[in-house]
Scaffold this motif. Structure first.
Motif, PDB file in Angstrom:
ATOM      1  N   PHE A 169       0.833  -1.201   0.000  1.00  0.00           N
ATOM      2  CA  PHE A 169       0.000   0.000   0.000  1.00  0.00           C
ATOM      3  C   PHE A 169       0.869   1.253   0.000  1.00  0.00           C
ATOM      4  CE2 PHE A 169      -2.309   3.431   2.039  1.00  0.00           C
ATOM      5  CZ  PHE A 169      -3.528   3.410   1.387  1.00  0.00           C
ATOM      6  N   LEU A 170       1.910   1.261   0.835  1.00  0.00           N
ATOM      7  CA  LEU A 170       2.806   2.421   0.891  1.00  0.00           C
ATOM      8  C   LEU A 170       3.612   2.553  -0.396  1.00  0.00           C
ATOM      9  CD1 LEU A 170       4.034   2.164   4.575  1.00  0.00           C
ATOM     10  CD2 LEU A 170       2.532   3.911   3.613  1.00  0.00           C
ATOM     11  N   PHE A 171       3.965   1.425  -0.988  1.00  0.00           N
ATOM     12  CA  PHE A 171       4.654   1.431  -2.272  1.00  0.00           C
ATOM     13  C   PHE A 171       3.778   2.087  -3.336  1.00  0.00           C
ATOM     14  CE2 PHE A 171       5.144  -1.079  -6.292  1.00  0.00           C
ATOM     15  CZ  PHE A 171       6.325  -0.498  -6.725  1.00  0.00           C
ATOM     16  N   GLY A 172       2.519   1.640  -3.415  1.00  0.00           N
ATOM     17  CA  GLY A 172       1.587   2.216  -4.385  1.00  0.00           C
ATOM     18  C   GLY A 172       1.300   3.682  -4.115  1.00  0.00           C
ATOM     19  N   PHE A 173       1.149   4.019  -2.834  1.00  0.00           N
ATOM     20  CA  PHE A 173       0.900   5.408  -2.457  1.00  0.00           C
ATOM     21  C   PHE A 173       2.050   6.303  -2.900  1.00  0.00           C
ATOM     22  CE2 PHE A 173       1.568   8.840   0.651  1.00  0.00           C
ATOM     23  CZ  PHE A 173       0.351   9.495   0.579  1.00  0.00           C
ATOM     24  N   SER A 174       3.273   5.791  -2.783  1.00  0.00           N
ATOM     25  CA  SER A 174       4.454   6.592  -3.103  1.00  0.00           C
ATOM     26  C   SER A 174       4.569   6.893  -4.589  1.00  0.00           C
ATOM     27  CB  SER A 174       5.719   5.884  -2.609  1.00  0.00           C
ATOM     28  OG  SER A 174       5.724   5.802  -1.206  1.00  0.00           O
ATOM     29  N   TYR A 175       4.405   5.869  -5.436  1.00  0.00           N
ATOM     30  CA  TYR A 175       4.571   6.156  -6.860  1.00  0.00           C
ATOM     31  C   TYR A 175       3.342   6.818  -7.465  1.00  0.00           C
ATOM     32  CZ  TYR A 175       1.988   1.913  -8.348  1.00  0.00           C
ATOM     33  OH  TYR A 175       1.027   0.963  -8.562  1.00  0.00           O
ATOM     34  N   TYR A 176       2.156   6.620  -6.815  1.00  0.00           N
ATOM     35  CA  TYR A 176       0.931   7.222  -7.356  1.00  0.00           C
ATOM     36  C   TYR A 176       0.762   8.662  -6.884  1.00  0.00           C
ATOM     37  CZ  TYR A 176      -4.060   7.921  -8.323  1.00  0.00           C
ATOM     38  OH  TYR A 176      -5.264   8.423  -8.755  1.00  0.00           O
ATOM     39  N   LYS A 177       0.941   8.892  -5.587  1.00  0.00           N
ATOM     40  CA  LYS A 177       0.733  10.230  -5.032  1.00  0.00           C
ATOM     41  C   LYS A 177       2.004  11.084  -5.024  1.00  0.00           C
ATOM     42  CE  LYS A 177      -3.647  10.145  -4.057  1.00  0.00           C
ATOM     43  NZ  LYS A 177      -4.599  11.068  -4.746  1.00  0.00           N
ATOM     44  N   ARG A 178       3.180  10.445  -5.143  1.00  0.00           N
ATOM     45  CA  ARG A 178       4.458  11.159  -5.160  1.00  0.00           C
ATOM     46  C   ARG A 178       4.535  12.177  -4.005  1.00  0.00           C
ATOM     47  NH1 ARG A 178       4.593  13.901 -10.713  1.00  0.00           N
ATOM     48  NH2 ARG A 178       6.836  14.058 -10.389  1.00  0.00           N
ATOM     49  N   PRO A 179       4.492  11.702  -2.759  1.00  0.00           N
ATOM     50  CA  PRO A 179       4.401  12.601  -1.594  1.00  0.00           C
ATOM     51  C   PRO A 179       5.537  13.603  -1.496  1.00  0.00           C
ATOM     52  CG  PRO A 179       5.035  10.377  -0.933  1.00  0.00           C
ATOM     53  CD  PRO A 179       4.595  10.288  -2.354  1.00  0.00           C
ATOM     54  N   TRP A 180       6.700  13.252  -2.047  1.00  0.00           N
ATOM     55  CA  TRP A 180       7.852  14.162  -1.971  1.00  0.00           C
ATOM     56  C   TRP A 180       7.599  15.492  -2.679  1.00  0.00           C
ATOM     57  CZ3 TRP A 180       8.267   9.059  -3.750  1.00  0.00           C
ATOM     58  CH2 TRP A 180       8.056   8.886  -5.120  1.00  0.00           C
ATOM     59  N   LEU A 181       6.584  15.541  -3.546  1.00  0.00           N
ATOM     60  CA  LEU A 181       6.279  16.802  -4.225  1.00  0.00           C
ATOM     61  C   LEU A 181       5.803  17.868  -3.241  1.00  0.00           C
ATOM     62  CD1 LEU A 181       4.529  15.643  -7.536  1.00  0.00           C
ATOM     63  CD2 LEU A 181       6.860  16.486  -7.221  1.00  0.00           C
ATOM     64  N   GLY A 182       5.357  17.422  -2.068  1.00  0.00           N
ATOM     65  CA  GLY A 182       4.983  18.391  -1.036  1.00  0.00           C
ATOM     66  C   GLY A 182       6.151  19.245  -0.608  1.00  0.00           C
ATOM     67  N   ASN A 183       7.371  18.740  -0.802  1.00  0.00           N
ATOM     68  CA  ASN A 183       8.577  19.484  -0.424  1.00  0.00           C
ATOM     69  C   ASN A 183       9.110  20.372  -1.542  1.00  0.00           C
ATOM     70  OD1 ASN A 183       8.458  18.152   2.027  1.00  0.00           O
ATOM     71  ND2 ASN A 183       9.887  16.550   1.425  1.00  0.00           N
ATOM     72  N   ASN A 184       8.465  20.310  -2.690  1.00  0.00           N
ATOM     73  CA  ASN A 184       8.885  21.121  -3.841  1.00  0.00           C
ATOM     74  C   ASN A 184       8.049  22.402  -3.884  1.00  0.00           C
ATOM     75  OD1 ASN A 184       9.486  22.260  -6.323  1.00  0.00           O
ATOM     76  ND2 ASN A 184       9.371  20.340  -7.452  1.00  0.00           N
ATOM     77  N   PRO A 185       8.652  23.552  -3.621  1.00  0.00           N
ATOM     78  CA  PRO A 185       7.885  24.801  -3.581  1.00  0.00           C
ATOM     79  C   PRO A 185       7.236  25.162  -4.918  1.00  0.00           C
ATOM     80  CG  PRO A 185      10.249  25.255  -3.517  1.00  0.00           C
ATOM     81  CD  PRO A 185      10.087  23.782  -3.349  1.00  0.00           C
ATOM     82  N   ARG A 186       7.736  24.593  -6.023  1.00  0.00           N
ATOM     83  CA  ARG A 186       7.168  24.897  -7.336  1.00  0.00           C
ATOM     84  C   ARG A 186       5.983  23.993  -7.694  1.00  0.00           C
ATOM     85  NH1 ARG A 186      12.652  25.009  -8.111  1.00  0.00           N
ATOM     86  NH2 ARG A 186      12.623  22.927  -9.050  1.00  0.00           N
ATOM     87  N   SER A 187       5.802  22.950  -6.902  1.00  0.00           N
ATOM     88  CA  SER A 187       4.732  21.991  -7.189  1.00  0.00           C
ATOM     89  C   SER A 187       3.441  22.385  -6.488  1.00  0.00           C
ATOM     90  CB  SER A 187       5.153  20.593  -6.739  1.00  0.00           C
ATOM     91  OG  SER A 187       4.075  19.692  -6.839  1.00  0.00           O
ATOM     92  N   LYS A 188       2.324  22.115  -7.122  1.00  0.00           N
ATOM     93  CA  LYS A 188       1.018  22.350  -6.530  1.00  0.00           C
ATOM     94  C   LYS A 188       0.431  21.067  -5.952  1.00  0.00           C
ATOM     95  CE  LYS A 188       0.559  26.760  -7.381  1.00  0.00           C
ATOM     96  NZ  LYS A 188       0.460  27.746  -6.265  1.00  0.00           N
ATOM     97  N   THR A 189       1.219  19.992  -5.978  1.00  0.00           N
ATOM     98  CA  THR A 189       0.774  18.708  -5.447  1.00  0.00           C
ATOM     99  C   THR A 189       1.155  18.603  -3.982  1.00  0.00           C
ATOM    100  OG1 THR A 189       1.042  17.644  -7.603  1.00  0.00           O
ATOM    101  CG2 THR A 189       0.941  16.204  -5.680  1.00  0.00           C
ATOM    102  N   GLY A 190       0.167  18.346  -3.125  1.00  0.00           N
ATOM    103  CA  GLY A 190       0.412  18.275  -1.693  1.00  0.00           C
ATOM    104  C   GLY A 190      -0.009  16.934  -1.126  1.00  0.00           C
ATOM    105  N   VAL A 191       0.291  16.750   0.149  1.00  0.00           N
ATOM    106  CA  VAL A 191      -0.026  15.490   0.798  1.00  0.00           C
ATOM    107  C   VAL A 191      -0.323  15.739   2.268  1.00  0.00           C
ATOM    108  CG1 VAL A 191       2.367  14.973   1.389  1.00  0.00           C
ATOM    109  CG2 VAL A 191       0.755  13.078   1.075  1.00  0.00           C
TER     110      VAL A 191
END
Length: 382
Positions: A178-200
């Motif tokens: 589940f965490l594997f799928g969550f990681s590649y699907y939701k890409r949580p690390w994008l929350g740390n990218n100030p240019r990204s609008k994708t959050g978690v």
């Protein structure tokens, strides 16, 4: 040949996902390495609980033992039918920093947990809010390190991935998948990218400033979302506020479910929601998981050399990504990769099961209350 085309496409996906995760995980800090904060701004911890008599005392006592003392607790009893309310009152009598709210009825147009958290915020007096669950266990320095990291990085929102503990083997394997799928699907690390609008956002630990909480519309804006934790984080990024996601493998722990059966039942409420209540998304997800994470294990033994080679390369990248995610986001053994095709099939079953039950029931049953599919769909995007 269709199979060669599909394997080629999945290989491209795994190569890109692996590169993306390699870059993303480098920007995801461990909360354990954060500096401990002094006794600064007041932290309001808001816990909504329904029928949590087995867990709430242990969870709250680990919080009361925090080294960060400028803290208050708002415990919200969400229409519990067991002794949760009494246990909250007992905890309140042992510590003056605790306040208790008892909710007897649920207003129309609200999910129970969301309403409970919303009411808890109205009673909170701190400028820093922490939403957490009634079964989460904390290391004594967890709050102090979180506040220290929050202030050092001048954040509006901080969410932390806890150690999701599990005992039965197949439950461990399922949680890891589940965490594997969550990681590649939701890409949580994008929350740390100030240019990204994708959050978690992660329900076990969502820390947010009061001003940011009010800017995103509070829980009133997501009052009918069963994935309120994720939506809160997404809204933060959507309006351009500063967010970080960290791991906290030794500071925060939660036993997500006690058995695989419980996990499948627990996912009933938000699996279909995560696919926007659309059958087309369900079919696409099922097909994608099966082709990319089940098929290569079997086509590896194909008599067609090209198919076998493509399958092998797919599995190499799949294994590399799985091991990377497992080591970063869990404390499970990466050797569970070898049962991945079976856990993928269980996950496919969970998607189909949750979607079918939601459609059959005409809605979801969460915390003892039924919410119709019509009102859930109506409030998916507001």
């Amino acid at each position: 040949m269709l199979l060669l085309t599909l394997l080629s496409l999945t290989l491209i996906i795994w190569i890109l996902a692996t590169i993306d995760a390699l870059i993303g995980f480098r920007k995801m800090d461990s909360l354990e390495k954060a500096e401990v904060a002094g006794q600064g701004q007041k932290l309001s911890v808001i816990v909504a609980a329904r029928n949590e008599e087995e867990h709430i005392s242990q969870s709250i006592r680990t919080q009361l033992n925090q080294t960060y003392k400028n803290t208050e607790w708002i415990l919200v009893n969400d229409r519990s039918e067991d002794h949760t309310g009494k246990m909250m009152e007992h905890l309140k009598s042992s510590d003056s920093r605790i306040r208790v709210i008892h909710i007897e009825s649920l207003p129309e147009g609200w999910l129970g947990k969301n309403y409970a958290l919303y009411k808890g915020c109205q009673r909170a007096t701190g400028n820093l809010l922490l939403f957490t669950d009634a079964d989460v266990l904390y290391h004594p320095d967890a709050f102090a390190k979180a506040v220290g990291y929050f202030e050092k990085n001048d954040l509006d929102h901080l969410t932390a991935a806890p150690n999701l503990s599990a005992k039965p083997f197949w439950l461990k394997a399922f949680v890891a998948f589940f965490l594997f799928g969550f990681s590649y699907y939701k890409r949580p690390w994008l929350g740390n990218n100030p240019r990204s609008k994708t959050g978690v956002g992660i329900g076990a630990f969502n820390m947010i400033t009061r001003s940011a909480y009010e800017k995103v519309g509070t829980h009133e804006y997501i009052r009918m979302r069963p994935d309120d934790d994720l939506q809160l984080g997404m809204m933060i990024k959507r309006i351009g506020l500063k967010q970080r996601i960290v791991t906290a493998m030794t500071l925060i722990e939660v036993e997500w479910y006690q058995s695989l059966k419980e996990a499948l039942a627990g996912l009933e409420k938000n699996t279909f929601a995560g696919l926007h209540y659309r059958i087309s998304m369900v079919l696409f997800s099922v097909f994608g998981v099966f082709v990319s994470q089940v098929v290569p294990f079997f086509t590896l033994f194909s008599n067609n050399q090209a198919v076998a080679i493509l399958s092998a390369v797919n599995l190499i990248f799949l294994a590399f990504l799985y091991v990377m995610v497992t080591k970063k986001m869990t404390r499970f053994s990466p050797w569970m990769f070898f049962v991945l095709p079976f856990t993928a099939l269980i996950f496919i079953f969970s998607i189909l099961r949750a979607s079918y039950l939601t459609l059959k029931r005409g809605g979801i049953i969460w915390r003892g209350t039924k919410y119709t599919l019509a009102e859930l769909r109506k409030n998916t995007l507001r």
